[in-house]
Design a protein around this motif. Structure first.
Motif, PDB file in Angstrom:
ATOM      1  N   SER A   1     -19.837  -6.406  -5.628  1.00 41.62           N
ATOM      2  CA  SER A   1     -18.506  -6.519  -5.046  1.00 41.62           C
ATOM      3  C   SER A   1     -17.761  -7.751  -5.549  1.00 41.62           C
ATOM      4  CB  SER A   1     -18.602  -6.591  -3.511  1.00 41.62           C
ATOM      5  OG  SER A   1     -19.342  -7.738  -3.133  1.00 41.62           O
ATOM      6  N   GLU A   2     -18.467  -8.683  -6.197  1.00 41.05           N
ATOM      7  CA  GLU A   2     -17.842  -9.907  -6.691  1.00 41.05           C
ATOM      8  C   GLU A   2     -18.436 -10.275  -8.044  1.00 41.05           C
ATOM      9  OE1 GLU A   2     -16.830 -12.604  -2.772  1.00 41.05           O
ATOM     10  OE2 GLU A   2     -18.832 -12.725  -3.627  1.00 41.05           O
ATOM     11  N   MET A   3     -17.661 -11.047  -8.812  1.00 43.56           N
ATOM     12  CA  MET A   3     -18.168 -11.667 -10.028  1.00 43.56           C
ATOM     13  C   MET A   3     -18.333 -13.160  -9.747  1.00 43.56           C
ATOM     14  SD  MET A   3     -16.480 -12.029 -13.848  1.00 43.56           S
ATOM     15  CE  MET A   3     -15.072 -12.959 -13.233  1.00 43.56           C
ATOM     16  N   ILE A   4     -19.511 -13.686 -10.060  1.00 45.86           N
ATOM     17  CA  ILE A   4     -19.779 -15.106  -9.850  1.00 45.86           C
ATOM     18  C   ILE A   4     -19.861 -15.784 -11.209  1.00 45.86           C
ATOM     19  CG2 ILE A   4     -21.322 -16.836  -8.866  1.00 45.86           C
ATOM     20  CD1 ILE A   4     -22.374 -14.702  -6.992  1.00 45.86           C
ATOM     21  N   VAL A   5     -18.986 -16.763 -11.405  1.00 46.88           N
ATOM     22  CA  VAL A   5     -18.999 -17.593 -12.617  1.00 46.88           C
ATOM     23  C   VAL A   5     -19.520 -18.967 -12.215  1.00 46.88           C
ATOM     24  CG1 VAL A   5     -17.588 -18.685 -14.401  1.00 46.88           C
ATOM     25  CG2 VAL A   5     -17.085 -16.345 -13.664  1.00 46.88           C
ATOM     26  N   TRP A   6     -20.498 -19.495 -12.980  1.00 48.70           N
ATOM     27  CA  TRP A   6     -21.084 -20.775 -12.569  1.00 48.70           C
ATOM     28  C   TRP A   6     -21.576 -21.576 -13.770  1.00 48.70           C
ATOM     29  CZ3 TRP A   6     -25.538 -23.659 -12.743  1.00 48.70           C
ATOM     30  CH2 TRP A   6     -25.611 -24.726 -11.845  1.00 48.70           C
ATOM     31  N   GLY A   7     -21.491 -22.925 -13.616  1.00 47.81           N
ATOM     32  CA  GLY A   7     -22.045 -23.852 -14.597  1.00 47.81           C
ATOM     33  C   GLY A   7     -21.253 -23.876 -15.886  1.00 47.81           C
ATOM     34  N   GLY A   8     -21.906 -24.338 -16.928  1.00 48.76           N
ATOM     35  CA  GLY A   8     -21.268 -24.398 -18.224  1.00 48.76           C
ATOM     36  C   GLY A   8     -20.830 -25.801 -18.600  1.00 48.76           C
ATOM     37  N   LEU A   9     -20.096 -25.850 -19.698  1.00 44.60           N
ATOM     38  CA  LEU A   9     -19.685 -27.123 -20.273  1.00 44.60           C
ATOM     39  C   LEU A   9     -18.168 -27.211 -20.279  1.00 44.60           C
ATOM     40  CD1 LEU A   9     -20.503 -29.756 -21.730  1.00 44.60           C
ATOM     41  CD2 LEU A   9     -20.405 -28.479 -23.875  1.00 44.60           C
ATOM     42  N   GLY A  10     -17.625 -28.216 -19.566  1.00 46.74           N
ATOM     43  CA  GLY A  10     -16.208 -28.554 -19.651  1.00 46.74           C
ATOM     44  C   GLY A  10     -16.126 -29.884 -20.369  1.00 46.74           C
ATOM     45  N   PRO A  11     -15.470 -30.885 -19.784  1.00 47.69           N
ATOM     46  CA  PRO A  11     -15.569 -32.227 -20.343  1.00 47.69           C
ATOM     47  C   PRO A  11     -17.009 -32.745 -20.287  1.00 47.69           C
ATOM     48  CG  PRO A  11     -13.723 -32.066 -18.814  1.00 47.69           C
ATOM     49  CD  PRO A  11     -14.511 -30.808 -18.667  1.00 47.69           C
ATOM     50  N   ILE A  12     -17.750 -32.331 -19.230  1.00 48.37           N
ATOM     51  CA  ILE A  12     -19.171 -32.627 -19.069  1.00 48.37           C
ATOM     52  C   ILE A  12     -19.849 -31.355 -18.589  1.00 48.37           C
ATOM     53  CG2 ILE A  12     -18.809 -35.083 -18.540  1.00 48.37           C
ATOM     54  CD1 ILE A  12     -19.079 -34.363 -15.579  1.00 48.37           C
ATOM     55  N   TYR A  13     -21.185 -31.384 -18.477  1.00 50.82           N
ATOM     56  CA  TYR A  13     -21.867 -30.237 -17.881  1.00 50.82           C
ATOM     57  C   TYR A  13     -21.469 -30.114 -16.411  1.00 50.82           C
ATOM     58  CZ  TYR A  13     -24.732 -29.415 -21.994  1.00 50.82           C
ATOM     59  OH  TYR A  13     -25.146 -29.102 -23.254  1.00 50.82           O
ATOM     60  N   LEU A  14     -21.280 -28.877 -15.957  1.00 50.99           N
ATOM     61  CA  LEU A  14     -20.701 -28.619 -14.640  1.00 50.99           C
ATOM     62  C   LEU A  14     -21.727 -27.983 -13.699  1.00 50.99           C
ATOM     63  CD1 LEU A  14     -17.379 -27.024 -15.939  1.00 50.99           C
ATOM     64  CD2 LEU A  14     -17.683 -29.371 -15.150  1.00 50.99           C
ATOM     65  N   ASN A  15     -21.604 -28.289 -12.409  1.00 51.26           N
ATOM     66  CA  ASN A  15     -22.380 -27.587 -11.384  1.00 51.26           C
ATOM     67  C   ASN A  15     -21.433 -26.934 -10.384  1.00 51.26           C
ATOM     68  OD1 ASN A  15     -21.441 -29.848 -10.060  1.00 51.26           O
ATOM     69  ND2 ASN A  15     -23.318 -30.160  -8.884  1.00 51.26           N
ATOM     70  N   THR A  16     -20.309 -26.444 -10.903  1.00 49.31           N
ATOM     71  CA  THR A  16     -19.297 -25.774 -10.085  1.00 49.31           C
ATOM     72  C   THR A  16     -19.139 -24.339 -10.566  1.00 49.31           C
ATOM     73  OG1 THR A  16     -17.509 -26.508 -11.560  1.00 49.31           O
ATOM     74  CG2 THR A  16     -18.070 -27.937  -9.684  1.00 49.31           C
ATOM     75  N   GLY A  17     -18.422 -23.589  -9.792  1.00 48.36           N
ATOM     76  CA  GLY A  17     -18.175 -22.212 -10.172  1.00 48.36           C
ATOM     77  C   GLY A  17     -17.237 -21.540  -9.183  1.00 48.36           C
ATOM     78  N   GLY A  18     -17.095 -20.222  -9.336  1.00 49.33           N
ATOM     79  CA  GLY A  18     -16.214 -19.473  -8.456  1.00 49.33           C
ATOM     80  C   GLY A  18     -16.684 -18.042  -8.297  1.00 49.33           C
ATOM     81  N   ARG A  19     -16.277 -17.440  -7.176  1.00 49.93           N
ATOM     82  CA  ARG A  19     -16.597 -16.043  -6.880  1.00 49.93           C
ATOM     83  C   ARG A  19     -15.286 -15.253  -6.853  1.00 49.93           C
ATOM     84  NH1 ARG A  19     -19.139 -17.083  -1.255  1.00 49.93           N
ATOM     85  NH2 ARG A  19     -18.914 -14.815  -1.112  1.00 49.93           N
ATOM     86  N   TYR A  20     -15.175 -14.295  -7.733  1.00 50.94           N
ATOM     87  CA  TYR A  20     -13.948 -13.496  -7.815  1.00 50.94           C
ATOM     88  C   TYR A  20     -14.171 -12.147  -7.141  1.00 50.94           C
ATOM     89  CZ  TYR A  20     -10.077 -10.762  -9.617  1.00 50.94           C
ATOM     90  OH  TYR A  20      -8.971  -9.961  -9.723  1.00 50.94           O
ATOM     91  N   ASN A  21     -13.284 -11.839  -6.190  1.00 46.25           N
ATOM     92  CA  ASN A  21     -13.321 -10.566  -5.485  1.00 46.25           C
ATOM     93  C   ASN A  21     -12.155  -9.723  -5.969  1.00 46.25           C
ATOM     94  OD1 ASN A  21     -13.136  -8.413  -3.644  1.00 46.25           O
ATOM     95  ND2 ASN A  21     -13.944  -9.668  -1.965  1.00 46.25           N
ATOM     96  N   PRO A  22     -12.407  -8.705  -6.797  1.00 42.15           N
ATOM     97  CA  PRO A  22     -11.292  -7.923  -7.348  1.00 42.15           C
ATOM     98  C   PRO A  22     -10.575  -7.069  -6.306  1.00 42.15           C
ATOM     99  CG  PRO A  22     -13.391  -6.986  -8.013  1.00 42.15           C
ATOM    100  CD  PRO A  22     -13.707  -8.275  -7.342  1.00 42.15           C
ATOM    101  N   SER A  23     -11.251  -6.758  -5.195  1.00 43.66           N
ATOM    102  CA  SER A  23     -10.592  -5.929  -4.185  1.00 43.66           C
ATOM    103  C   SER A  23      -9.474  -6.703  -3.489  1.00 43.66           C
ATOM    104  CB  SER A  23     -11.604  -5.434  -3.152  1.00 43.66           C
ATOM    105  OG  SER A  23     -12.176  -6.530  -2.441  1.00 43.66           O
ATOM    106  N   THR A  24      -9.616  -8.038  -3.407  1.00 44.68           N
ATOM    107  CA  THR A  24      -8.567  -8.869  -2.807  1.00 44.68           C
ATOM    108  C   THR A  24      -7.856  -9.720  -3.854  1.00 44.68           C
ATOM    109  OG1 THR A  24     -10.169 -10.642  -2.354  1.00 44.68           O
ATOM    110  CG2 THR A  24      -9.818  -9.002  -0.628  1.00 44.68           C
TER     111      THR A  24
ATOM    112  N   PRO B   1      -5.575 -15.362  -9.532  1.00 39.77           N
ATOM    113  CA  PRO B   1      -4.997 -16.487  -8.788  1.00 39.77           C
ATOM    114  C   PRO B   1      -6.007 -17.587  -8.463  1.00 39.77           C
ATOM    115  CG  PRO B   1      -5.449 -14.697  -7.281  1.00 39.77           C
ATOM    116  CD  PRO B   1      -5.843 -14.209  -8.652  1.00 39.77           C
ATOM    117  N   GLY B   2      -6.370 -18.376  -9.472  1.00 36.82           N
ATOM    118  CA  GLY B   2      -7.195 -19.549  -9.178  1.00 36.82           C
ATOM    119  C   GLY B   2      -8.620 -19.478  -9.649  1.00 36.82           C
ATOM    120  N   PRO B   3      -8.873 -19.162 -10.905  1.00 37.95           N
ATOM    121  CA  PRO B   3     -10.252 -19.179 -11.382  1.00 37.95           C
ATOM    122  C   PRO B   3     -10.781 -20.604 -11.458  1.00 37.95           C
ATOM    123  CG  PRO B   3      -8.730 -18.886 -13.208  1.00 37.95           C
ATOM    124  CD  PRO B   3      -7.911 -18.852 -11.953  1.00 37.95           C
ATOM    125  N   PRO B   4     -12.094 -20.788 -11.639  1.00 38.06           N
ATOM    126  CA  PRO B   4     -12.613 -22.146 -11.803  1.00 38.06           C
ATOM    127  C   PRO B   4     -12.099 -22.790 -13.083  1.00 38.06           C
ATOM    128  CG  PRO B   4     -14.325 -20.501 -12.208  1.00 38.06           C
ATOM    129  CD  PRO B   4     -13.146 -19.773 -11.660  1.00 38.06           C
TER     130      PRO B   4
END
Length: 311
Positions: A260-283, A244-247
């Protein structure tokens, strides 16, 4: 500069990240800090209260501010040689003198006072020398000096409006709040008294408040364990369940597991990104990460046990 660029591979992106971004960030931080009333508002209120209680030139020394005297001397050939050894004497040519007089007259005017963004003098007389340094900088930038009757008349009027033994209203520059009074005034000589309340330097303020800053990402207190798959609950082949709502979609990013969490960060979208998200599988929920690192892709990231390092 050429050697620095070559050391960075003459890559515009790397040059901007390693040279331009830190310099710009430091300049913006310093300027924002210097005039942030949330930080310096209490000092301003204390200075205003002291000025109300000690609103005469005789009482200036009784405040908790730093008292200082400085002289402006107009340097014109061999004139004013008697002042050449005066303590805290600032010698100005005609252009510099007229600019300093204009600035000083503004500080005593009834209109909104202009801020004098200048640096302290070597002998510590910050405010008067701010006017002198401003005058000297303006003189160097103008190049030519006008001796027209209009200019001379305007300078004379400004000089005549400067009162003696009267305190200016509270002024501000990047390092202090201050008030100024003219003790003596002749055609080629001004003697000023100044009381200043110094703002806390940025470095000491950061050292004091950084330990109080909230922790943005606390270390996981418990480890997450994959749920046991019971008979009849096997995974169905070739199917996915959306979270429900990945980056935003991206490639060449990094992902780490914290325990306890997976952290996804950075990468290339339309431009290089400095955003990301923390996924908590328990919730089964995502939380956005902060964006205080430079955008990038093709990088690496590791989890140390309580923080993620990106390089």
């Amino acid at each position: 500069m050429q050697e620095l660029f070559e050391a960075l591979g003459n890559d515009p992106f790397v040059i901007a990240e390693c040279l331009a971004r830190p310099a710009l960030a430091a300049r913006l931080l310093t300027n924002w800090y210097a005039y942030d009333q949330r930080i310096h508002g209490d000092l301003k209120q204390r200075a205003e209260a002291e000025l109300q209680a000690h609103n005469s030139i005789e009482a200036m020394r009784e405040t908790n501010g730093k008292y200082n005297q400085t002289e402006f001397v107009r340097r014109d050939g061999t004139r004013n040689e008697r002042n050449r050894n005066a303590e805290h004497s600032v010698k100005l040519n005609n252009r510099e003198w007229d600019t300093a007089v204009q600035k000083l007259a503004e500080s005593f005017s009834n209109t909104r006072h202009n801020q004098l963004n200048a640096q302290p003098c070597s002998h510590g007389a910050v405010s008067p020398c701010s006017q002198a340094q401003t005058a000297q900088n303006a003189s160097a930038q103008r190049g030519s000096y006008s001796n027209s009757p209009q200019t001379i008349n305007a300078d004379l009027q400004a000089y005549q409006t400067i009162p003696i033994v009267k305190l200016s209203s509270l002024q501000e520059n990047s390092t202090q709040y201050y008030t100024t009074a003219v003790i003596e005034k002749t055609k080629d000589h001004l003697k000023l008294a100044t009381v200043s309340w110094l703002k806390e330097p940025l470095e000491s303020w950061l050292a004091r408040v950084e330990p109080q800053a909230p922790v943005l990402m606390a270390a996981p207190s418990i480890s997450y364990k994959l749920p046991q798959i019971l008979q009849g609950d096997e995974c169905v082949e070739d199917t996915w369940t959306a979270t429900p709502g990945p980056p935003d979609g991206r490639s060449v990013h990094t992902a780490v597991w914290t325990g306890s969490e997976m952290i996804v960060w950075g990468g290339l979208g339309p431009i290089y990104l400095n955003t990301g998200g923390r996924y908590n599988p328990s919730t089964d929920s995502w939380a956005a990460t902060t964006t205080n690192a430079a955008a990038r892709g093709f990088h690496t990231a590791v989890w140390t046990g309580n923080e993620m390092i990106v390089w």
